[in-house]
Design an enzyme around this catalytic site. Sequence first.
Site, short mmCIF file in Angstrom:
data_model
loop_
_atom_site.label_atom_id
_atom_site.label_comp_id
_atom_site.label_asym_id
_atom_site.label_seq_id
_atom_site.Cartn_x
_atom_site.Cartn_y
_atom_site.Cartn_z
N ARG A 1 0.97 -1.27 0.03
CA ARG A 1 0.12 -0.10 -0.11
C ARG A 1 0.82 1.32 -0.11
O ARG A 1 0.42 2.29 0.58
CB ARG A 1 -0.91 -0.03 1.10
N LYS B 1 2.18 6.49 1.08
CA LYS B 1 1.67 5.39 1.77
C LYS B 1 -0.04 5.56 1.83
O LYS B 1 -0.51 6.66 2.05
CB LYS B 1 2.14 5.42 3.03
N ASP C 1 -6.15 -3.89 1.03
CA ASP C 1 -7.03 -2.86 -0.02
C ASP C 1 -6.15 -1.73 -0.49
O ASP C 1 -6.48 -1.05 -1.44
CB ASP C 1 -8.18 -2.19 0.45
N ASP D 1 11.38 -6.53 8.06
CA ASP D 1 10.81 -5.30 7.09
C ASP D 1 10.53 -3.99 7.74
O ASP D 1 10.46 -3.04 6.96
CB ASP D 1 9.31 -5.94 6.57
N ASN D 2 10.54 -3.91 9.08
CA ASN D 2 10.44 -2.67 9.44
C ASN D 2 11.91 -2.15 10.24
O ASN D 2 11.82 -1.17 10.94
CB ASN D 2 9.39 -2.44 10.76
N ASP E 1 8.29 2.79 9.90
CA ASP E 1 7.02 2.48 10.10
C ASP E 1 6.68 2.26 11.53
O ASP E 1 6.68 1.55 12.23
CB ASP E 1 7.32 0.77 9.76
P1 AMP Z 1 3.25 -2.98 8.04
O1 AMP Z 1 2.63 -3.70 9.11
O2 AMP Z 1 2.69 -1.57 7.70
O3 AMP Z 1 4.93 -3.11 8.09
O4 AMP Z 1 2.98 -3.77 6.61
C1 AMP Z 1 3.27 -4.90 6.55
C2 AMP Z 1 2.72 -5.51 4.97
O5 AMP Z 1 1.53 -5.40 4.80
C3 AMP Z 1 3.50 -4.62 4.14
O6 AMP Z 1 3.69 -5.39 2.95
C4 AMP Z 1 2.57 -3.78 3.71
O7 AMP Z 1 2.63 -3.21 2.53
C5 AMP Z 1 1.35 -4.69 3.70
N1 AMP Z 1 0.00 -3.88 4.07
C6 AMP Z 1 -0.36 -3.36 5.19
N2 AMP Z 1 -1.60 -2.78 5.21
C7 AMP Z 1 -1.90 -3.06 3.83
C8 AMP Z 1 -3.37 -2.93 3.20
N3 AMP Z 1 -4.30 -1.99 3.78
N4 AMP Z 1 -3.16 -3.00 1.82
C9 AMP Z 1 -2.34 -3.90 1.29
N5 AMP Z 1 -1.15 -4.18 1.96
C10 AMP Z 1 -1.04 -3.91 3.17
MG MG Z 2 6.38 -2.46 7.37
#
Ligand code: AMP
Ligand code: MG
Length: 495
Positions: free
Chosen positions: A101, A121, A133, A260-261, A270
């Site tokens: 996203r 983002k 989404d 990944d963070n 993040d």
């Molecule tokens: P995060 O928890 O923000 O580090 O995200 C972990 C993974 O989930 C990453 O690959 C993000 O791009 C994906 N992600 C988080 N929220 C969404 C969303 N609403 N739609 C698509 N991918 C998401």
């Molecule tokens: Mg992340």
Amino acid sequence: MSLKQNTKIENNGIGWCFDNSYARLPESFYVPIRPVPVRMPRVAILNYALAESLGLDLHVLTEDEAALLFSGNVLPDAAQPVAQAYAGHQFGSFTLLGDGRAILLGEHLAPDGGRVDIQLKGSGRTPFSRRGDGRAALAPMLREYIISEAMHALGIPSTRSLAVVTTGETVMRETPLPGAVLTRVAASHIRVGTFEYIALKGGADGVKILADYTIQRHYPELAHEDNPYLAMLNRVIARQASLVARWMLIGFIHGVMNTDNMAISGETIDYGPCAFMDEFDPQTVFSSIDYHGRYCYGNQSRIAQWNLARFAETLLPLLHTEQEQALVLAEEAIRMFPDIFQRYWMAGMRKKLGLFTEEADDHLLIEALLTLMHKHQADYTNSFRALSDEHRPENNLFRDAAFAAWHAQWRARLSHQAEPLQASFDLMRTNNPAILPRNHRVEEALNAASEHGDYTVLKRLLAAVAKPYADVPEYDAYRTPPAASERVQQTFCGT
Ligand code: AMP
Ligand code: MG
């Protein structure tokens, strides 16, 4: 070798100078993709000060133009939008991820010579979205804005927030919520998880390309070392040790330290279910998804080391031609982490207690204070700040014989130093913040903005956290810990 390639730099609109080195890497590193336009973009907040420091002039835009730009509905001429590929160990388990996203518009060259990623983002689905989404809700994007800007003001390396715009669309989470897009500015978005992805998909050749690129971008001085990859590993270890020590010194809990963070640049990245601890307790967890306390306050250095071990594994083919030797080098480097972390943490703690010199028993003095704070459930931030002002009555933190003894010992320790007492208190006041974005204040600001469209609460909070070390009577209310009814028990990712 220089990363820069564009000789004719685009300089349109607000002053963008894009030079997109990541998009020149092999195609397996990303997917070219444009943001999905949003229905009705409106500016929620713009960071004029950050823009100015990047050589960008937001004043030339109308509000509508700014909304179009920071929603991704209109792209800067020289943008080359891509979704970056990466993997990650999430709560210990390996997963293929990627920008699900987010979209990297490109790299802007700032007047000071710095190269920063400009990323949207919440910009719509990508091939990495899985079941998501591709969108973001307003409150979590404002949360990232507040906390990243507060971290920057505290002097802690962090990605920054340039803008939040609302989309005029609703995102479905547990309930329908207003959608938003955040513009994130980062030294880069190369993560431990980026190396994990390339190691898996691109093998040793891919990792070499990514490692060489990373050295050029973040550690160019290491390019001529005998073993530049080992030098990079050591540098990343040092930066993460320093970063996590600094988090812990101000009571910050990242909340979701998945690989990944963790940014290779050493910036905090993040901001999901992160939070500042109110009363001191090493077990503190806020994140609603951290069931076992893996990422609790007191675990953060161990987790950083674990993540760095995953990073080191990806570099093995580059560290030595003999894999056994490579493993020895990697293990040696990772084994150093706790000592390096401890050194940064002790250096920071000494400053928090006004100590200019090092004495062998300093760690005992520090641990004794933390034990007392834990026992009295004392507010972490306010306790250190109170100690920093000898004229405040709270300087005598606890009515407790053990504290009185500690206090006498501390004052005796201060008197061993050549520096006048005043210098110690000055040092303490620039290392013990008065004002942080406390959870209940963040919630209050997010509710006003997200539910009532009222940004005054948020803007006041931002003004207060912009000067964390100053005594500003006007902002005194932000120093008060939450009342029982205001206490935030859990924070959410908001994904
Ligand atoms: P995060 O928890 O923000 O580090 O995200 C972990 C993974 O989930 C990453 O690959 C993000 O791009 C994906 N992600 C988080 N929220 C969404 C969303 N609403 N739609 C698509 N991918 C998401
Ligand atoms: Mg992340």
